[in-house]
Scaffold this active site. Structure first.
Site, PDB file in Angstrom:
ATOM      1  N   GLU A 230       0.890  -1.173   0.000  1.00 28.53           N
ATOM      2  CA  GLU A 230       0.000   0.000   0.000  1.00 28.53           C
ATOM      3  C   GLU A 230       0.917   1.209   0.000  1.00 28.53           C
ATOM      4  OE1 GLU A 230      -1.285   3.174   0.992  1.00 28.53           O
ATOM      5  OE2 GLU A 230      -2.166   2.481   2.886  1.00 28.53           O
ATOM      6  N   CYS A 263      -1.219  11.591   5.330  1.00 33.24           N
ATOM      7  CA  CYS A 263      -2.147  10.466   5.316  1.00 33.24           C
ATOM      8  C   CYS A 263      -2.107   9.828   3.932  1.00 33.24           C
ATOM      9  CB  CYS A 263      -3.573  10.917   5.605  1.00 33.24           C
ATOM     10  SG  CYS A 263      -3.782  11.848   7.135  1.00 33.24           S
TER      11      CYS A 263
END
Length: 460
Positions: A230, A263
């Site tokens: 990811e 983020c």
């Protein structure tokens, strides 16, 4: 000569923590201990593994008063936000709740002649390489279900959050998870790659940069070790003409700026229908002008420094390049902006996709806002990216959001929310965001391997 890992605090540039890294021999020994211990761990009843893991989660929660300021020192998140235990516990609890069903045998059929079924077996040794931006929540995404499924886990945390893995291991060990079953390992990049290349682990989960993900895959090449990655994103928000404007502004700007923009699924570009564009920008600027940039240990601070000076430098470069190319910056430099880790959050308009700030991952407190005239234009712009993690759609029309969502190249589609991991849904991406999937039942499927049983009961 042994390698030393050093965490530099973004608060003042001081050394906050150091640890001695394992060499390749030490790393392989840790993996061997994990492999040996895994057999007995997997043999324990599922209910017992679940209980021990959740007791470990509770033990992390009991440390929260120490964890919150420690995180501020290591990566700069203001103490006013209270740490990560809420999401940490939510994710682990959900994965514990679904474990029995997710790991149950798949019954294919049984009659007088045959019994057929598929079991889910642990990979054995799982290496979790976790990032610094949400160091507890990203780690637990894999640690909890991997242990529950019967794997042993090696957790290698980012140097910027050097103490997180140590705390997690201490908490889980105190709860009764055997020390060799869950190990925190301090390793440099070369040792990590060497461990993977040696085939010492059976599954790798990596969260981090695109470059780091490529290194993981290169290390695993030829070993047939699965690698789940990811690797961040350039997540878009699209505000349609029927959106709840105030809710859209509040959520998207918070999604862009919270955690100093650090983020993976933060909002990095916003497309607003031309009917709402001017009002959206006006409201967004007012919100950001109200932020207080400062020391994260100060309760009044709402946005802290970026985790490292070099991360802030990349964001400044993107902003400066965009302004030089014609973009408009709306936020005046804040008093605490020191040209280093403390960076003024910024809103840019008059941006285009020729600018890096709208193409490259910024991973900082900056967002570009563009005006669009139609869904077609918005979809084309949202898909004009090398990344594909999430997209946030703002409309009152569910069917419209579903239709647009089907056309977006992304792992998750949000409607009227953003920047949240629902543990019931698979956390996944496409393109340079990587491959794999965490959380949900699919997370368990990725952390186990199928084994088929075809049992013939009658031979005559």
């Amino acid at each position: 000569m042994s390698e030393t890992l050093t965490c530099i605090s973004p608060i003042d540039g001081s050394v906050y923590a150091t640890r001695t890294a394992l060499d390749i021999g030490g790393a392989q020994a840790a993996a061997a201990r994990a492999r040996s211990a895994q057999v007995n761990w997997a043999a324990r009843p599922l209910a017992e593994r679940i209980r021990l893991v959740m007791d470990g989660v509770d033990a992390v929660g009991a440390m929260n008063d120490e964890v919150v300021p420690e995180l501020a020192h290591m990566m700069g998140r203001p103490v006013r936000y209270g740490g990560e235990f809420g999401g940490f516990n939510e994710r682990a609890s959900y994965m514990a709740k679904i474990a029995e069903d997710a790991l149950a045998d798949i019954e294919v059929g049984e009659d007088a002649t045959f019994t057929r079924y598929i079991k889910r077996l642990p990979h054995d040794v799982v290496l979790v390489v976790a990032p610094w931006n949400y160091p507890y929540m990203t780690a637990i995404n894999t640690v909890a279900p991997a242990l529950i499924a019967g794997n042993a886990v090696l957790l290698k945390h980012a140097t910027q959050t050097l103490l997180v893995g140590e705390r997690m291991a201490r908490a889980f060990h105190s709860a009764g998870v055997p020390e060799d079953v869950f190990q925190n390992v301090f390793m440099g990049h070369d040792t990590t790659s060497g461990l993977i290349a040696a085939g010492a682990v059976d599954f790798v989960n990596f969260t981090g940069s695109v470059g780091g993900g490529r290194e993981m895959e290169r290390a695993a090449a030829g070993t047939f070790t699965p690698v789940a990655t990811e690797l961040g994103g350039k997540d878009p928000g699209y505000v349609m003409e029927d959106a709840d404007l105030d809710a859209a502004v509040d959520t998207l700007i918070d999604g862009a700026m919270f955690n100093s923009g650090q983020c993976c699924c933060g909002i990095e570009r916003i497309y607003v229908h031309e009917n709402l564009y001017d009002e959206f920008v006006e409201k967004a600027v007012k919100i950001v002008e109200g932020y207080v940039l400062g020391n994260p240990l100060d309760a009044e601070t709402t946005i802290g420094p970026m985790a490292h000076v070099r991360f802030a430098r990349e964001v400044r470069d993107q902003i400066d390049e965009a302004i030089a190319a014609g973009a408009k910056a709306h936020i005046a430099t804040m008093p605490a902006d020191d040209g280093g880790a403390y960076l003024t959050p910024q809103i840019l308009t008059d941006v285009t996709h020729d600018m890096r700030v709208m193409r490259d991952e910024s991973f900082g407190p900056v967002v570009g806002i563009m005006k669009v005239a139609s869904d077609e234009e918005a979809v084309d712009l949202m898909n004009d990216s090398n990344f594909g993690l999430t997209a946030s759609l703002w409309t009152a029309d569910v069917a419209r959001a579903q239709s647009i969502g089907d056309r977006i190249e992304t792992g998750t589609v949000f409607m009227n929310r953003a920047d949240y991991l629902d543990p019931g849904l698979c956390w996944t991406g496409c393109k340079d965001t990587g491959k794999g999937g965490g959380l949900s039942i699919i997370g368990y499927h990725n952390l186990t391997r199928p084994k088929s049983y075809h049992l013939k009961k009658v031979t005559k």
